[in-house]
Design a protein around this motif. Structure first.
Motif, PDB file in Angstrom:
ATOM      1  N   SER A 276      67.432  62.336  43.706  1.00  0.00           N
ATOM      2  CA  SER A 276      67.737  63.777  43.697  1.00  0.00           C
ATOM      3  C   SER A 276      69.203  64.040  44.010  1.00  0.00           C
ATOM      4  CB  SER A 276      66.857  64.505  44.713  1.00  0.00           C
ATOM      5  OG  SER A 276      65.510  64.467  44.335  1.00  0.00           O
ATOM      6  N   ALA A 277      69.741  63.281  44.954  1.00  0.00           N
ATOM      7  CA  ALA A 277      71.160  63.457  45.312  1.00  0.00           C
ATOM      8  C   ALA A 277      72.066  63.121  44.123  1.00  0.00           C
ATOM      9  CB  ALA A 277      71.503  62.578  46.510  1.00  0.00           C
ATOM     10  N   GLU A 278      71.711  62.072  43.380  1.00  0.00           N
ATOM     11  CA  GLU A 278      72.484  61.728  42.183  1.00  0.00           C
ATOM     12  C   GLU A 278      72.404  62.841  41.144  1.00  0.00           C
ATOM     13  OE1 GLU A 278      70.880  57.960  40.896  1.00  0.00           O
ATOM     14  OE2 GLU A 278      72.627  56.885  41.691  1.00  0.00           O
ATOM     15  N   LYS A 279      71.185  63.346  40.927  1.00  0.00           N
ATOM     16  CA  LYS A 279      70.996  64.412  39.939  1.00  0.00           C
ATOM     17  C   LYS A 279      71.718  65.687  40.358  1.00  0.00           C
ATOM     18  CE  LYS A 279      68.339  61.941  37.292  1.00  0.00           C
ATOM     19  NZ  LYS A 279      68.814  61.497  35.961  1.00  0.00           N
ATOM     20  N   MET A 280      71.791  65.918  41.675  1.00  0.00           N
ATOM     21  CA  MET A 280      72.478  67.110  42.155  1.00  0.00           C
ATOM     22  C   MET A 280      73.971  67.036  41.856  1.00  0.00           C
ATOM     23  SD  MET A 280      72.113  70.063  43.453  1.00  0.00           S
ATOM     24  CE  MET A 280      70.488  70.093  44.208  1.00  0.00           C
ATOM     25  N   ILE A 281      74.548  65.846  41.953  1.00  0.00           N
ATOM     26  CA  ILE A 281      75.960  65.679  41.592  1.00  0.00           C
ATOM     27  C   ILE A 281      76.157  65.975  40.109  1.00  0.00           C
ATOM     28  CG2 ILE A 281      77.827  63.993  41.348  1.00  0.00           C
ATOM     29  CD1 ILE A 281      76.791  62.615  43.849  1.00  0.00           C
ATOM     30  N   GLU A 282      75.256  65.456  39.284  1.00  0.00           N
ATOM     31  CA  GLU A 282      75.370  65.694  37.835  1.00  0.00           C
ATOM     32  C   GLU A 282      75.211  67.184  37.523  1.00  0.00           C
ATOM     33  OE1 GLU A 282      72.495  63.194  35.970  1.00  0.00           O
ATOM     34  OE2 GLU A 282      73.295  61.343  36.842  1.00  0.00           O
ATOM     35  N   LYS A 283      74.258  67.832  38.209  1.00  0.00           N
ATOM     36  CA  LYS A 283      74.060  69.263  37.994  1.00  0.00           C
ATOM     37  C   LYS A 283      75.302  70.048  38.401  1.00  0.00           C
ATOM     38  CE  LYS A 283      71.247  73.207  39.448  1.00  0.00           C
ATOM     39  NZ  LYS A 283      72.445  74.056  39.636  1.00  0.00           N
ATOM     40  N   ALA A 284      75.853  69.714  39.557  1.00  0.00           N
ATOM     41  CA  ALA A 284      77.052  70.415  40.036  1.00  0.00           C
ATOM     42  C   ALA A 284      78.207  70.222  39.059  1.00  0.00           C
ATOM     43  CB  ALA A 284      77.429  69.913  41.418  1.00  0.00           C
ATOM     44  N   GLY A 285      78.284  69.034  38.428  1.00  0.00           N
ATOM     45  CA  GLY A 285      79.331  68.788  37.439  1.00  0.00           C
ATOM     46  C   GLY A 285      79.199  69.720  36.246  1.00  0.00           C
ATOM     47  N   PHE A 286      77.983  69.910  35.752  1.00  0.00           N
ATOM     48  CA  PHE A 286      77.761  70.830  34.630  1.00  0.00           C
ATOM     49  C   PHE A 286      78.073  72.268  35.040  1.00  0.00           C
ATOM     50  CE2 PHE A 286      74.832  67.445  32.979  1.00  0.00           C
ATOM     51  CZ  PHE A 286      75.542  67.195  31.808  1.00  0.00           C
ATOM     52  N   ASP A 287      77.743  72.626  36.285  1.00  0.00           N
ATOM     53  CA  ASP A 287      78.023  73.987  36.763  1.00  0.00           C
ATOM     54  C   ASP A 287      79.528  74.252  36.832  1.00  0.00           C
ATOM     55  OD1 ASP A 287      75.331  74.516  36.998  1.00  0.00           O
ATOM     56  OD2 ASP A 287      75.234  74.018  39.123  1.00  0.00           O
ATOM     57  N   VAL A 288      80.292  73.247  37.252  1.00  0.00           N
ATOM     58  CA  VAL A 288      81.750  73.404  37.299  1.00  0.00           C
ATOM     59  C   VAL A 288      82.297  73.564  35.890  1.00  0.00           C
ATOM     60  CG1 VAL A 288      83.921  72.233  37.841  1.00  0.00           C
ATOM     61  CG2 VAL A 288      82.042  72.176  39.482  1.00  0.00           C
ATOM     62  N   ARG A 289      81.810  72.760  34.946  1.00  0.00           N
ATOM     63  CA  ARG A 289      82.268  72.864  33.555  1.00  0.00           C
ATOM     64  C   ARG A 289      81.966  74.246  32.982  1.00  0.00           C
ATOM     65  NH1 ARG A 289      79.998  67.686  30.396  1.00  0.00           N
ATOM     66  NH2 ARG A 289      80.435  69.125  28.682  1.00  0.00           N
ATOM     67  N   ALA A 290      80.748  74.739  33.247  1.00  0.00           N
ATOM     68  CA  ALA A 290      80.376  76.064  32.744  1.00  0.00           C
ATOM     69  C   ALA A 290      81.245  77.152  33.370  1.00  0.00           C
ATOM     70  CB  ALA A 290      78.897  76.326  33.016  1.00  0.00           C
ATOM     71  N   ALA A 291      81.569  76.993  34.656  1.00  0.00           N
ATOM     72  CA  ALA A 291      82.410  77.989  35.341  1.00  0.00           C
ATOM     73  C   ALA A 291      83.818  78.005  34.763  1.00  0.00           C
ATOM     74  CB  ALA A 291      82.447  77.686  36.836  1.00  0.00           C
TER      75      ALA A 291
END
Length: 449
Positions: A276-291
């Motif tokens: 989950s911690a790994e997936k959270m990093i990947e999710k946060a990366g997509f959120d930064v790109r979208a922002a």
């Protein structure tokens, strides 16, 4: 005119068929039974060779309400993704607009009815909406790992609670024997006190020991009652039925599982919190790109067709139709700092995800090492307690011989019997600790051992 008609028909057809993918692409998430049992690794539990425990594990998987809630959380995350993914598709609408109007210098009013059909679509040239959908994909992965973690935690609690109940059954049985021994000791000391052989203080102490041993039985029964109620909740049953629950007899417990010499640190990569911690990093990366892409212009296409008639619906033909197909570029210049704050917020979340990953990494290793340490050292304690118990049995044997020969009193012999029972209680605690430690190791490695 023919070209215009073809364009209009093409637009209408496209709008109609655009409804189909909305349902076809909707993602659903239902955790099937096979997946549920793969979470808990039923083969591992069968290693205890306890059919009663296996039955409780199955009941917990099917009936535990916390597990049902965790499955609903996965479905919630899936529907949230479907909502976000809708941003990648066109929005389509249709309506009916009846109206009554009157023109200047004309005394008669006229009626008109319009049937607009419209569509709006944002061209995702920069992949902003796609990044948002990918972010939600990771959220589904995280929800699934949280669901898996819930299954592992619940069945671990079932196993630990079950073996604690088995232990308490045996402790109550031994404690009842201790009460009998102390009652007899107290009766003998009371007679000796009446004859002036021992002091009143010794008699009082013997009475206190009797009362304390009776209190211990009450405490053990209270703990067993609570454990039975806990087991009922874990398997999704009413605590009213707890008194009828079956369990293996303590004397039938056999330690079959081997104790590993070491566990490689890579095993933590199978833990749900680590994944989950790994997936959270990947999710946060997509959120930064979208922002970041919020600072780029948005490109939209708008299509509208409206059929208008002043008299009859049958006259809703191409002659009475109006249509528009337009495109536009929109770039917000000032939003009160919203986009900048959103970017900073998502960057902050990305940093938090990194720190959380590092934290879980070292804590996971600690938990695995602690579990293995508990298992190894408790095994050594159990071996020592067995040796001590055998020594007490041998000592009791010789005391029995001495008692028969009149070398020691019955009081001394009863005290030796009580000492053996106390030692047996320690052995019971240490033996069941091994079963619970095995479950602790299973939980810390997410069933990876």
């Amino acid at each position: 005119m023919k070209i215009k008609k073809n364009i209009a028909l093409l637009l209408i057809t496209g709008l109609m068929y655009a409804f189909i993918p909305i349902y076809a692409l909707a993602e659903k998430s239902i955790t099937d039974e096979e997946t549920m049992f793969s979470y808990v690794k039923t083969d591992w539990w069968q290693g205890f060779d306890d059919a009663v425990l296996n039955e409780y594990i199955i009941k917990a998987v099917h009936n535990n309400f916390d597990l049902k809630l965790s499955t609903l959380k996965v479905e919630e995350a899936t529907e949230n993704k479907n909502i976000v993914r809708a941003g990648e598709m066109p929005s389509i609408g249709v309506g009916a607009v009846p109206a009554l109007y009157k023109l200047p210098a004309i005394t008669q009013s006229e009626g008109i009815i319009s049937f607009p059909l419209y569509a709006n679509y944002e061209l995702d040239l920069f992949g902003k909406n796609r990044d948002k959908t990918k972010s939600m994909d990771k959220m589904i992965d995280i929800s699934r790992q949280n669901e898996r973690s819930s299954y592992i935690s619940v069945v671990s609690a079932v196993g630990s609670t079950y073996y604690n109940i088995v232990k308490l059954d045996k402790l109550i049985e031994i404690q009842e024997e201790i009460v009998k021994e102390r009652q007899e000791i107290y009766d003998l000391m009371k007679l000796s006190n009446d004859e002036g052989i021992i002091s009143a203080a010794d008699t009082v102490n013997a009475h206190k020991s009797l009362i304390n041993s009776e209190s211990d039985i009450i405490e053990f029964k209270k703990l067993r009652e609570k454990m039975l109620n806990m087991l009922a909740v874990l398997i999704g049953d009413s605590p009213e039925n707890a008194d009828s629950y079956e369990r293996i007899a303590y004397d039938d417990l056999v330690i079959k599982k081997l104790i590993p010499d070491f566990i490689p640190s890579e095993i933590i990569e199978n833990r749900p919190d680590y994944i989950s911690a790994e997936k959270m990093i990947e999710k946060a990366g997509f959120d930064v790109r979208a922002a970041k892409k919020e600072f780029l212009p948005s490109l939209n296409i708008l299509g509208v067709i409206s059929f208008n008639s002043t008299k009859y619906i049958s006259k809703l033909n191409w002659t009475n139709a109006s249509a528009i197909l337009a495109g536009g570029v929109l770039l917000p210049l000032f939003t009160g700092g919203k986009r900048i704050a959103n970017l900073k917020l998502n960057k902050n979340k990305y940093k938090q995800a990194l720190e959380n990953y590092q934290n879980i990494n070292i804590k996971s290793i600690q938990e695995v090492n602690d579990s293995l340490c508990d298992l190894k050292l408790d095994n050594e304690k159990y071996i020592k307690s067995i040796e001590n118990y055998e020594a007490e049995k041998q000592s009791l044997y010789y005391s029995k011989l001495k008692y028969k020969e009149g070398i020691i009193s019955k009081l001394d012999f009863l005290q030796k019997q009580e000492s053996l029972l106390v030692t047996e209680k320690m052995t019971v605690n240490n033996k069941t600790a091994l079963f619970i430690d095995q479950i602790g190791l299973y939980k810390s490695t997410a069933g990876g051992i």
